[in-house]
Design a protein around this motif. Structure first.
Motif, short mmCIF file in Angstrom:
data_model
loop_
_atom_site.label_atom_id
_atom_site.label_comp_id
_atom_site.label_asym_id
_atom_site.label_seq_id
_atom_site.Cartn_x
_atom_site.Cartn_y
_atom_site.Cartn_z
N GLN A 89 1.29 -1.37 0.10
CA GLN A 89 -0.22 -0.10 -0.07
C GLN A 89 0.97 1.09 0.06
O GLN A 89 1.65 1.06 0.67
N GLU A 102 4.69 2.39 -5.47
CA GLU A 102 4.37 2.72 -6.96
C GLU A 102 4.71 1.33 -7.80
O GLU A 102 6.22 1.43 -7.72
N LYS A 109 -4.04 -3.01 -14.29
CA LYS A 109 -3.43 -2.39 -13.24
C LYS A 109 -4.70 -2.69 -12.38
O LYS A 109 -4.42 -1.94 -10.87
N ASP A 150 -4.40 -1.97 -8.26
CA ASP A 150 -5.08 -1.03 -8.10
C ASP A 150 -6.25 -1.87 -6.39
O ASP A 150 -6.51 -1.16 -5.39
N SER A 153 -3.40 -1.22 -3.67
CA SER A 153 -3.95 0.14 -2.56
C SER A 153 -1.97 0.12 -3.42
O SER A 153 -0.96 1.20 -2.92
N THR A 174 0.25 2.18 -6.42
CA THR A 174 -0.12 3.42 -7.47
C THR A 174 -0.07 3.04 -8.87
O THR A 174 1.87 2.46 -8.77
N VAL A 195 1.78 4.56 -12.19
CA VAL A 195 2.40 5.24 -12.67
C VAL A 195 2.25 5.25 -14.59
O VAL A 195 3.66 4.42 -14.71
N ARG A 215 8.87 6.03 -3.57
CA ARG A 215 8.23 5.43 -3.62
C ARG A 215 8.00 3.85 -4.60
O ARG A 215 6.90 2.84 -5.09
#
Length: 392
Positions: A118, A121, A133, A137, A140, A142, A144, A166
């Motif tokens: 969580q 990235e 993706k 998601d 949690s 990200t 990029v 991150r």
């Protein structure tokens, strides 16, 4: 009473292929214009007879095929992958650096679960593979986006500008889904160097490797004696041997990484399908010539797609290879509306670029993915005839 829902799941888009299938509900197709489904890349034909016979024999006569097996997969399959991959990639891979998974999607989820949590990235080139993706998601993490521009080939220099404290990994897919492009070896080397310099993992999904149009090895990553400190390779047996329903994939990574992978796999699956692994092993040992023929057929369909779009007014082919053509449509409406319209007006089911790009992406509204692996030459020709009749 409404039960709790993980907010990350609530924020995750539904599976695109399932969403597109819902567009077919209540639609009747004329007898002279049956549906041509180019929305999904999974083979629909059965495996070759010899492989089916090997599966049947194992199911009938091998008691071990119905029991739990090793969490990381059958030793014989891991050894065969290590041997064949070492030869084909020109590197040194140990069986202890190979793990078997329930398909390549699980391979990705497994590896990513060991890398990012969580708030972390991960860099994904766009257009991206939607299941990658979705997993980020739901975790949690990200995603990029790394814009690949008109060539659909990602740039390591552009990726470097996206790295933060991150960032945990960079993910590449080659041959690409959805773009169809084959990444040059130097592109993969540049990303390896970038990832190593920043202490990141470079994950390369090579699900469609068997249908690469190039001869020889597609990259030099395994020739690096220290490949395992950065590089993680993912593979699927579903496409080469038509084993989609048996769910067999692979991870090639460091022994230390696979120690962590084992925790995940033991929790979610306990072990990969025994019958699926037996089938994959039989295929590796017996089907090289058959797979070469399958590759020739896919390359012929790729040529038909390239020639068809060169003659189709208003459409632009952005990338074509493996199972996919990625195109730009000529209509004023966004691609999701265009694809729904093509179902009704042309009996064609395609996936819009909005499913492969970040929300609100202007380029996604112009793009469409066409999965042509299950459409023969006459079907491809008919698809182009229908597209030519659709008016703006």
């Amino acid at each position: 009473m409404t039960l709790p829902l993980n907010p990350a799941f609530a924020a995750t888009e539904p599976p695109p292929v399932m969403e597109a299938r819902r567009w077919l509900q209540g639609v009747s197709f004329p007898a002279d214009r049956p549906l041509i489904n180019v929305s999904q890349a999974a083979p629909v034909d059965s495996p070759p007879l010899g492989l089916r016979q090997a599966l049947a024999d194992a199911a009938l006569n091998d008691p071990q095929a119905h029991l739990y097996g090793p969490v990381l997969g059958l030793p014989a399959l891991r050894e065969e992958i290590a041997k064949q991959w070492s030869a084909s990639y020109g590197g040194v891979i140990s069986p202890l650096q190979v793990a078997i998974t329930q398909g390549c999607n699980q391979a990705f989820c497994t590896v990513m679960a060991t890398l990012a949590g969580q708030g972390d990235e991960v860099i994904l080139p766009t257009p991206w593979y939607f299941n990658h993706k979705m997993w980020l998601d739901m975790s949690s993490v990200t995603a990029v986006p790394l814009d690949t521009g008109p060539t659909l080939i990602p740039s390591a220099d552009a990726a470097a500008a996206l790295i933060t404290d991150r960032t945990r990994a960079i993910v590449l897919v080659s041959p690409n889904n959805p773009g169809g492009v084959e990444y040059p070896a130097e592109t993969l080397t540049a990303f390896r160097d970038l990832a190593r310099a920043h202490g990141l993992a470079l994950i390369v999904d090579e699900t469609y490797r068997d249908f690469d149009s190039r001869t020889g090895r597609p990259h030099e990553l395994f020739t690096d004696p220290d490949w395992a400190d950065t590089f993680i390779h993912l593979y699927s047996f579903s496409k080469a041997y038509r084993l989609t329903g048996h769910r067999v994939g692979a991870v090639v990574a460091s022994e230390a990484r696979l120690t962590e992978v084992e925790k995940f796999l033991d929790t979610v699956a306990i072990c990969p399908s025994q019958l699926g692994q037996i089938a994959a092993l039989w295929g590796m040992r017996n089907l090289a010539q058959w797979v070469a023929g399958e590759r020739d057929e896919i390359l012929a369909r790729r040529r038909a797609m390239t020639e068809g779009f060169s003659a189709l007014q208003g459409w632009r082919l952005l990338g074509c290879g493996a199972y996919f053509a990625y195109v730009e449509h000529p209509f004023a409406d966004p691609s999701d509306a265009v694809c729904k319209r093509l179902v009704a007006e042309a009996s064609l089911l395609m996936l819009p670029g909005t499913m492969f790009q970040p929300p609100g992406s202007a380029v996604g509204k112009r793009q469409i993915r066409i999965a042509f692996a299950n459409v023969d030459a006459s079907g491809i020709a008919e698809m182009f005839r229908r597209l030519a009749r659709v008016r703006a």
